[in-house]
Scaffold this motif. Sequence first.
Motif, short mmCIF file in Angstrom:
data_model
loop_
_atom_site.label_atom_id
_atom_site.label_comp_id
_atom_site.label_asym_id
_atom_site.label_seq_id
_atom_site.Cartn_x
_atom_site.Cartn_y
_atom_site.Cartn_z
N PHE A 118 4.55 -5.15 3.00
CA PHE A 118 4.33 -6.12 1.88
C PHE A 118 5.55 -7.02 1.93
CE2 PHE A 118 5.18 -6.68 -2.97
CZ PHE A 118 4.17 -7.39 -3.27
N HIS A 119 5.17 -8.38 1.72
CA HIS A 119 5.84 -9.50 1.77
C HIS A 119 6.49 -9.66 3.14
CE1 HIS A 119 7.05 -10.82 -2.75
NE2 HIS A 119 5.63 -11.33 -1.86
N TYR A 170 -1.57 -3.34 5.56
CA TYR A 170 -1.06 -4.75 5.00
C TYR A 170 -2.06 -5.09 3.59
CZ TYR A 170 1.12 -5.36 9.51
OH TYR A 170 1.75 -5.28 10.68
N TYR A 172 -1.17 -6.11 0.15
CA TYR A 172 -1.13 -7.19 -0.76
C TYR A 172 -0.42 -8.29 0.00
CZ TYR A 172 -2.25 -2.92 -3.46
OH TYR A 172 -2.74 -1.63 -4.03
N ALA A 173 -0.99 -9.34 -0.42
CA ALA A 173 -0.01 -10.73 0.02
C ALA A 173 0.93 -11.18 -0.72
CB ALA A 173 -1.26 -11.83 0.39
N ASN A 174 0.69 -10.75 -2.06
CA ASN A 174 1.82 -11.19 -2.99
C ASN A 174 1.70 -10.29 -4.02
OD1 ASN A 174 -0.31 -12.07 -4.96
ND2 ASN A 174 -0.58 -13.79 -3.22
N TYR A 175 2.60 -10.73 -5.31
CA TYR A 175 2.89 -9.87 -6.46
C TYR A 175 1.62 -9.90 -7.15
CZ TYR A 175 7.83 -9.70 -5.27
OH TYR A 175 8.90 -9.31 -4.71
N GLY A 176 0.88 -11.02 -7.27
CA GLY A 176 -0.33 -11.36 -8.06
C GLY A 176 -1.46 -10.25 -7.45
N GLU A 177 -1.42 -10.26 -6.20
CA GLU A 177 -2.73 -9.06 -5.83
C GLU A 177 -2.17 -7.84 -6.02
OE1 GLU A 177 -3.45 -9.52 -1.73
OE2 GLU A 177 -4.25 -11.60 -1.69
N LEU A 178 -0.87 -7.37 -6.13
CA LEU A 178 -0.34 -6.08 -6.41
C LEU A 178 -0.81 -5.62 -7.96
CD1 LEU A 178 1.32 -3.54 -5.57
CD2 LEU A 178 3.23 -5.02 -6.60
N GLU A 228 10.94 -5.78 -3.57
CA GLU A 228 9.60 -5.32 -3.35
C GLU A 228 9.43 -3.78 -3.75
OE1 GLU A 228 9.98 -8.85 -0.65
OE2 GLU A 228 11.19 -6.88 -1.02
N THR A 235 5.22 -1.42 -10.88
CA THR A 235 3.72 -1.64 -11.11
C THR A 235 2.75 -0.33 -11.26
OG1 THR A 235 3.72 -3.75 -9.67
CG2 THR A 235 1.81 -2.70 -10.01
#
Length: 256
Positions: A118-119, A170, A172-178, A228, A235
């Motif tokens: 992540f990240h 891999y 999630y690309a970002n917090y929004g996707e998470l 992260e 979440t």
Amino acid sequence: MGARLSVVYITKNAGQHFDRSLASVAHIADELLVVDSGSQDDTLMVARSTGARIIERSWPGFAAQRQFAVAAAENPWVLMMDADEILTEAAAKAIRNTFLIGEPAGVAGYLLERRSFFHGKEICYGDWAHDRVLRLFDRRCGAYGESLVHEAWETHGTVEQIPGCALHHYSYANYGELLHKMCLYATLNAQQVHQRGKALHAYMPMTHALAAFWRGYFWRLGFLDGMEGAAIAWTTALGAFMKYAMALELRDCDRQ
């Protein structure tokens, strides 16, 4: 003669890692099968470029789609992959060596270690760490369970682990996707709790959320993964809260 292996995907708008995922399994797959449910991006083009067999089918749910894909495979041994997972070179070599002399004797499936990123960094602690998934299996010895989410292959045979066999995940690309995926999973989990008629109490959203955060952030040392790790723990806790809050909501709607 070695045993033949089908590598199977279920997809919809597979995303940026799909081409790398396909490349990571191409040299061990006797068949590449992609079951797609209406992708609007370049998923099908990427799949066709590898020579994969493609079946387009409407979405019936995670478990049902995976079961259909497994049944549609040409070979009894299946490696089930997600489009955001990449098989390491060491894992590909280990699988190839395992199947080189024929079908494994007395084994119905193999666990693979899954390492999540992540990240751009590996998540080494918390709920995402030390994950083992049954993805390489003999389809004649089991089936997918009926869970609406987090479906898993259920086998009635012996399960082993191939040393050094790992997937890189891999997700999630970002917090929004998470956050977006948490909302989806919480909704499906709430529906599942409701369908199963589980006893519910008003305190359950909060207690499950607190327990989830304590487990992931403190007990499993998620704080060592920095920002992260904190995001994953919060979440997960929010997902647990919403799961039971929405399940209570569904129950109350039925009573009206």
